[in-house]
Scaffold this motif. Structure first.
Motif, short mmCIF file in Angstrom:
data_model
loop_
_atom_site.label_atom_id
_atom_site.label_comp_id
_atom_site.label_asym_id
_atom_site.label_seq_id
_atom_site.Cartn_x
_atom_site.Cartn_y
_atom_site.Cartn_z
N THR A 312 0.81 -1.21 0.00
CA THR A 312 0.00 0.00 0.00
C THR A 312 0.85 1.27 0.00
O THR A 312 0.49 2.27 -0.64
CB THR A 312 -0.94 0.01 1.22
OG1 THR A 312 -1.74 -1.18 1.20
CG2 THR A 312 -1.84 1.23 1.23
N ILE A 313 1.99 1.23 0.69
CA ILE A 313 2.76 2.46 0.88
C ILE A 313 4.06 2.51 0.06
O ILE A 313 4.76 3.53 0.09
CB ILE A 313 3.11 2.66 2.36
CG1 ILE A 313 4.09 1.58 2.85
CG2 ILE A 313 1.85 2.65 3.22
CD1 ILE A 313 4.59 1.78 4.27
N ALA A 314 4.41 1.45 -0.68
CA ALA A 314 5.74 1.36 -1.28
C ALA A 314 5.97 2.36 -2.42
O ALA A 314 7.09 2.87 -2.59
CB ALA A 314 5.99 -0.06 -1.78
N ASP A 315 4.96 2.65 -3.22
CA ASP A 315 5.17 3.44 -4.45
C ASP A 315 5.88 4.78 -4.23
O ASP A 315 6.81 5.11 -4.99
CB ASP A 315 3.83 3.67 -5.15
CG ASP A 315 3.35 2.42 -5.87
OD1 ASP A 315 4.15 1.48 -6.00
OD2 ASP A 315 2.18 2.37 -6.29
N PRO A 316 5.52 5.57 -3.23
CA PRO A 316 6.23 6.86 -3.07
C PRO A 316 7.70 6.70 -2.68
O PRO A 316 8.50 7.62 -2.88
CB PRO A 316 5.45 7.55 -1.94
CG PRO A 316 4.12 6.86 -1.90
CD PRO A 316 4.39 5.46 -2.29
N PHE A 317 8.07 5.54 -2.14
CA PHE A 317 9.44 5.34 -1.68
C PHE A 317 10.36 4.82 -2.79
O PHE A 317 11.52 5.23 -2.89
CB PHE A 317 9.47 4.34 -0.52
CG PHE A 317 8.87 4.85 0.76
CD1 PHE A 317 9.67 5.47 1.71
CD2 PHE A 317 7.52 4.70 1.02
CE1 PHE A 317 9.12 5.94 2.90
CE2 PHE A 317 6.96 5.15 2.21
CZ PHE A 317 7.76 5.78 3.14
N ILE A 318 9.85 3.89 -3.59
CA ILE A 318 10.70 3.18 -4.54
C ILE A 318 10.52 3.73 -5.94
O ILE A 318 9.42 3.78 -6.48
CB ILE A 318 10.37 1.66 -4.54
CG1 ILE A 318 10.45 1.10 -3.11
CG2 ILE A 318 11.31 0.92 -5.46
CD1 ILE A 318 11.81 1.22 -2.47
N SER A 319 11.63 4.13 -6.54
CA SER A 319 11.63 4.64 -7.91
C SER A 319 12.91 4.20 -8.60
O SER A 319 14.00 4.29 -8.02
CB SER A 319 11.53 6.16 -7.92
OG SER A 319 11.72 6.66 -9.23
N ALA A 320 12.79 3.71 -9.82
CA ALA A 320 13.95 3.24 -10.57
C ALA A 320 14.95 4.35 -10.84
O ALA A 320 16.12 4.09 -11.14
CB ALA A 320 13.50 2.61 -11.88
N ASP A 321 14.54 5.60 -10.75
CA ASP A 321 15.41 6.73 -11.08
C ASP A 321 16.31 7.16 -9.93
O ASP A 321 17.17 8.04 -10.10
CB ASP A 321 14.56 7.94 -11.50
CG ASP A 321 13.73 7.65 -12.74
OD1 ASP A 321 14.20 6.85 -13.57
OD2 ASP A 321 12.62 8.20 -12.86
N ARG A 322 16.15 6.58 -8.77
CA ARG A 322 16.94 7.03 -7.61
C ARG A 322 18.40 6.62 -7.75
O ARG A 322 18.73 5.55 -8.27
CB ARG A 322 16.37 6.44 -6.32
CG ARG A 322 14.99 6.99 -5.95
CD ARG A 322 14.59 6.52 -4.55
NE ARG A 322 13.23 6.91 -4.20
CZ ARG A 322 12.89 8.07 -3.71
NH1 ARG A 322 13.83 9.00 -3.51
NH2 ARG A 322 11.63 8.34 -3.40
N VAL A 336 11.50 0.80 7.94
CA VAL A 336 11.01 1.25 9.24
C VAL A 336 9.50 1.46 9.21
O VAL A 336 8.78 1.06 10.14
CB VAL A 336 11.73 2.55 9.67
CG1 VAL A 336 11.09 3.12 10.93
CG2 VAL A 336 13.21 2.28 9.91
N ALA A 337 9.02 2.05 8.12
CA ALA A 337 7.58 2.35 7.99
C ALA A 337 6.75 1.08 7.87
O ALA A 337 5.53 1.12 8.04
CB ALA A 337 7.33 3.25 6.79
N THR A 338 7.38 -0.04 7.57
CA THR A 338 6.67 -1.32 7.47
C THR A 338 6.86 -2.17 8.72
O THR A 338 5.89 -2.73 9.26
CB THR A 338 7.15 -2.11 6.23
OG1 THR A 338 7.07 -1.28 5.07
CG2 THR A 338 6.29 -3.34 6.02
N VAL A 339 8.09 -2.27 9.20
CA VAL A 339 8.38 -3.12 10.35
C VAL A 339 7.69 -2.61 11.62
O VAL A 339 7.01 -3.37 12.32
CB VAL A 339 9.91 -3.22 10.59
CG1 VAL A 339 10.20 -3.92 11.92
CG2 VAL A 339 10.58 -3.97 9.45
N VAL A 340 7.86 -1.34 11.92
CA VAL A 340 7.36 -0.81 13.19
C VAL A 340 5.84 -0.90 13.30
O VAL A 340 5.31 -1.44 14.28
CB VAL A 340 7.85 0.64 13.40
CG1 VAL A 340 7.20 1.24 14.65
CG2 VAL A 340 9.37 0.67 13.54
N PRO A 341 5.06 -0.42 12.30
CA PRO A 341 3.60 -0.55 12.42
C PRO A 341 3.14 -2.01 12.43
O PRO A 341 2.15 -2.35 13.09
CB PRO A 341 3.08 0.18 11.18
CG PRO A 341 4.16 1.11 10.79
CD PRO A 341 5.43 0.39 11.12
#
Length: 359
Positions: A312-322, A336-341
């Motif tokens: 649900t939350i991955a798209d804003p974090f992962i980009s092939a251009d980084r 962190v945003a996945t493990v902690v919650p």
């Protein structure tokens, strides 16, 4: 005064049977369980990186290698789960009867069923299932989970503990007919479904309630290794060196041969053994043990839930251009945003007495 003739002599009072010594709790195995849960989640973050570049370095070198590294450095986690499962059944807490195995199986099956419904409903709401939800639901009953791909582990775990538990019970002179019947279904299921498809022409689902030879070997060898004396402190560094060497081999294999490396790979087995020996017998301070126990209890639920959050939350974090810095920062933040919650929510429903249903 001696007893009269024909009168039995008084027997000395029987000594109460000594209770078996209580087995010391293995906090080092609790630590392994928690690290395994976190590693699986981080590995799936790496999978998001690989999906973003379509598993090719040409589409984004930094993101590609970040994904390969995360998947490689956590490749030992699932094999370690099998090793711990083997130790638990064969040594740590052998089943007393068939009822014990039934309870342990339901402890897995009930949450898997509930989370399957949740993942299917969430996928339908977001229009990401890719196929009719009813078809996916039927497939899930027989062991082919697509929206919740990570739950495949439990389709292997349950038959594995049934088999190992049946051996323990038979050796103890028990007759676990229910367990044997379940194993017969597991053994005959793939052929029976295939035959039904041939006779009727139906598009039958695959039967996924199976374990591979590799998982059985991990379980048995893991039980043996975890039962050995604690690793001496001065030797732990050498096992860590071995882990680094194994990781290098896995990285090479993932890049040059294929991604994802199979759990049965000798490189994965070597990394798993090195991590096991590096952690086995480590002393956990008493002040940390209550927190570790809570995290251990929450690990199963976090494992089951995290993919829903991650997808649900991955798209804003992962980009092939980084670039390199952006990729590392993004995966660290997403992890962190996945493990902690995931752990926090699992602890919450544990306090609400929902562990039986949600894991």
């Amino acid at each position: 005064m001696p007893p009269s003739e024909g009168q039995p002599a008084e027997r000395p009072a029987e000594q109460p049977a000594e209770r078996p010594a209580r087995r010391e709790h293995r906090y080092d195995i609790d630590l392994l369980r928690v690290i395994c849960a976190c590693s699986v989640i981080v590995g799936h973050v790496g999978g998001e990186c690989m999906a973003a570049v379509d598993k090719s370095a040409e589409n984004g070198t930094a993101v590609y290698w970040t994904g390969v590294f995360l998947d490689s450095v956590t490749a030992w986690a699932v094999p370690m789960y099998f090793a711990i499962a083997g130790w638990a059944v064969l040594i740590g807490a052998p089943p007393r009867d068939g009822g014990t195995l039934r309870k342990r199986s339901l402890r897995m099956i009930i949450p898997v069923g509930i989370w399957t419904v949740v993942y299917l409903a969430w996928g339908r709401l977001r229009d990401t299932n890719g196929e009719p939800t009813s078809h996916l639901a039927v497939d899930a009953v027989f062991g082919s989970i697509r929206p919740a791909f990570h739950l495949w582990y439990f389709y292997a775990h349950v038959p594995l503990i049934l088999l190992l538990g049946a051996v323990i019970l038979l050796k103890a002179g028990k007759r676990p007919w229910g367990v044997i019947a379940a194993l017969v279904v597991v053994a005959s299921g793939p052929t029976a479904l295939s035959d039904v498809g041939e006779v009727t022409g139906w598009d039958v689902p695959s039967f996924g309630w199976q374990f591979g030879t590799y998982s059985l070997v991990y379980a048995v060898v893991g039980a043996l290794l975890l039962s050995l004396p604690a690793t001496r402190r001065e030797h732990r560094v050498w096992w860590l060196v071995g882990a680094v060497a194994s990781l290098a081999a896995i990285l090479w294999s993932q890049d040059r041969i294929h991604f994802v490396i199979p759990n049965a790979s000798i490189f994965v087995a070597a990394l798993t053994a090195c991590v096991l020996f590096a952690v086995k017998g480590v002393r956990i301070p008493e002040r940390v043990r209550p927190v570790l126990s809570k995290l251990t209890d929450a690990g199963l639920g976090a494992f089951m839930f995290h993919v829903l959050l991650l997808k649900t939350i991955a798209d804003p974090f992962i980009s092939a251009d980084r670039g390199w810095l952006g990729s590392v920062a993004a995966v660290a933040a997403l992890s962190v945003a996945t493990v902690v919650p995931s752990f926090a929510l699992s602890m919450l429903w544990g306090r609400l007495k929902l562990r039986r249903y949600l894991g």
